[in-house]
Write an enzyme that holds these catalytic residues in place. Structure first.
Site, PDB file in Angstrom:
ATOM      1  N   CYS A   1      -4.076  -1.390  -2.497  1.00 52.39           N
ATOM      2  CA  CYS A   1      -4.350   0.024  -2.507  1.00 52.39           C
ATOM      3  C   CYS A   1      -5.128   0.381  -3.575  1.00 52.39           C
ATOM      4  CB  CYS A   1      -3.045   0.630  -2.806  1.00 52.39           C
ATOM      5  SG  CYS A   1      -3.141   2.558  -3.033  1.00 52.39           S
TER       6      CYS A   1
ATOM      7  N   THR B   1      -5.596   2.869  -5.327  1.00 52.08           N
ATOM      8  CA  THR B   1      -4.977   4.090  -6.204  1.00 52.08           C
ATOM      9  C   THR B   1      -4.087   3.344  -7.199  1.00 52.08           C
ATOM     10  OG1 THR B   1      -5.252   5.696  -4.594  1.00 52.08           O
ATOM     11  CG2 THR B   1      -4.032   6.395  -6.387  1.00 52.08           C
TER      12      THR B   1
ATOM     13  N   CYS C   1     -11.156   2.823  -0.935  1.00 53.83           N
ATOM     14  CA  CYS C   1      -9.974   3.190  -0.539  1.00 53.83           C
ATOM     15  C   CYS C   1      -9.658   2.477   0.709  1.00 53.83           C
ATOM     16  CB  CYS C   1     -10.038   4.825  -0.102  1.00 53.83           C
ATOM     17  SG  CYS C   1      -8.475   5.285   0.573  1.00 53.83           S
ATOM     18  N   THR C   2      -8.428   1.858   0.829  1.00 57.81           N
ATOM     19  CA  THR C   2      -8.245   1.144   2.008  1.00 57.81           C
ATOM     20  C   THR C   2      -8.075   1.749   3.354  1.00 57.81           C
ATOM     21  OG1 THR C   2      -5.791   1.121   1.311  1.00 57.81           O
ATOM     22  CG2 THR C   2      -7.285  -0.703   0.554  1.00 57.81           C
ATOM     23  N   HIS C   3      -7.952   3.175   3.435  1.00 61.01           N
ATOM     24  CA  HIS C   3      -8.136   3.797   4.739  1.00 61.01           C
ATOM     25  C   HIS C   3      -9.535   3.873   5.159  1.00 61.01           C
ATOM     26  CE1 HIS C   3      -4.157   5.164   3.524  1.00 61.01           C
ATOM     27  NE2 HIS C   3      -3.926   5.957   4.709  1.00 61.01           N
TER      28      HIS C   3
ATOM     29  N   GLU D   1      -5.164   9.566   8.508  1.00 61.94           N
ATOM     30  CA  GLU D   1      -3.668   9.706   8.789  1.00 61.94           C
ATOM     31  C   GLU D   1      -3.252  10.589   9.845  1.00 61.94           C
ATOM     32  OE1 GLU D   1      -0.710   8.943   6.213  1.00 61.94           O
ATOM     33  OE2 GLU D   1      -1.846   7.356   5.386  1.00 61.94           O
TER      34      GLU D   1
ATOM     35  N   ASP E   1       0.754  -1.090   0.145  1.00 62.31           N
ATOM     36  CA  ASP E   1      -0.035  -0.121  -0.046  1.00 62.31           C
ATOM     37  C   ASP E   1       0.911   1.311   0.181  1.00 62.31           C
ATOM     38  OD1 ASP E   1      -2.719   1.277   0.136  1.00 62.31           O
ATOM     39  OD2 ASP E   1      -1.707   1.961   2.194  1.00 62.31           O
TER      40      ASP E   1
ATOM     41  N   TYR F   1      -0.556   8.413  -2.457  1.00 67.41           N
ATOM     42  CA  TYR F   1      -0.591   8.456  -3.743  1.00 67.41           C
ATOM     43  C   TYR F   1      -1.913   8.973  -4.539  1.00 67.41           C
ATOM     44  CZ  TYR F   1       2.950   4.768  -4.037  1.00 67.41           C
ATOM     45  OH  TYR F   1       4.141   3.996  -3.848  1.00 67.41           O
ATOM     46  N   GLY F   2      -2.918   9.143  -3.737  1.00 70.85           N
ATOM     47  CA  GLY F   2      -4.272   9.787  -4.186  1.00 70.85           C
ATOM     48  C   GLY F   2      -4.182  10.797  -5.221  1.00 70.85           C
TER      49      GLY F   2
END
Ligand code: DGL
Length: 276
Positions: free
Chosen positions: A75, A77, A194-196, A160, A12, A44-45
């Site tokens: 990920c 993105t 999105c993995t977040h 984050e 990721d 990266y987005g």
């Protein structure tokens, strides 16, 4: 090719892939996993196709250099902007027996099973949304499904910066959900592409209309990997099985270890790697 069994690589841009790895370990605990977060270059987005492709290929090559035979791009993105080129252009040159899988295909294969209204919403980074990967892939499996997208560029920074469960996050969650549901009030299924975003699940469920199904990708990707390994015994036999997880970050290990547990669900110790 090495005949020695090797861990499954999980990649990721940073921490988000740990929400996928957590489910992989639950579903397939017998395998070894090598996780790498490119935290030094995240997010990266908002980055261009070329940049995401260049970074992703470099990271995939790192996994191959460690001996991995199979790498999962955990990920969206990277899956949206780099996976196809890596699979079609780079893999045949590097080693045609190695495999790189993403998170978009497994999700688009099943999303239509959840919707009764025939309208689904995709929430992702700007890069994932602009790539149109989800509408294109969903159309292959569920041609009549209507797909609406909303880019949520503030959501990764909220996660984050540990604001994901604070009142400050509410404004941005409500703002993007309102925009999405204004496009199509009959959306009954939301995909966290999105993995977040699984860290925002509770708030998304609270602000979405009652009864909306909110899908995280972890369990879907884990079920898909299990199926893949079953269908590909030649790859399954090349995966090592000691039940270990090893973590690398391209940025500070102290920061990684402090943040990682909220994504992975338990404390971990990472090692540093330098990508030149
Ligand atoms: N984890 C990434 C994804 O799933 C988002 C984070 C980033 O923008 O780097 O798209």
């Amino acid at each position: 090719m090495s005949s020695v069994q090797q861990p499954i690589g999980v990649f990721d841009s940073g921490y988000g892939g740990l929400t996928i790895l957590k489910e992989l370990v639950k579903t397939l605990p017998e395998y070894d996993y090598l996780y790498m977060g490119d935290n030094a270059r995240a997010p990266y987005g908002p980055r261009s196709f070329d940049t995401v492709y260049h970074y992703t290929l470099q990271c995939v090559q790192w996994f191959f250099d460690q001996g991995c035979e199979l790498v999962v791009l955990a990920c969206n993105t990277a899956s949206a902007k780099a996976l196809r080129t890596v699979q079609q252009k780079d893999l045949p040159k590097i080693d045609s027996k190695k495999r790189v899988l993403g998170v978009i295909r497994p999700t688009t294969e099943v999303i239509g099973q959840y919707s009764k209204s025939g309208s689904v919403g995709i929430l992702g980074t700007t890069g994932t949304v602009i790539s149109e990967s989800y509408p294109i892939e969903i159309a292959k499996f569920f041609p009549s499904l209507k797909v609406y997208q909303e880019a949520c560029p503030m959501w990764v920074p909220l996660v984050e910066n540990h604001e994901y469960d604070k009142p400050g996050a509410d404004y941005f969650i409500q703002q993007h959900l309102d925009r999405l549901f204004r496009q199509a009030p009959d959306i009954d299924t939301l995909l966290l592409a999105c993995t977040h975003y699984p860290l925002l699940l509770e708030k998304i469920q609270a602000f979405a209309p009652a009864g909306t199904i909110v899908l995280s990708q972890g369990m879907i990707v884990a079920a898909s990997l299990k199926e893949y390994l079953h269908r590909h015994p030649e790859m399954e036999q090349r995966c090592s099985k000691q039940g270990t997880q090893t973590f690398y970050t391209t940025d500070s290990v102290v920061d990684f270890d402090n943040h990682a547990s909220i994504f992975f669900g338990e404390k971990l110790r990472s090692k540093h790697l330098e990508l030149l």
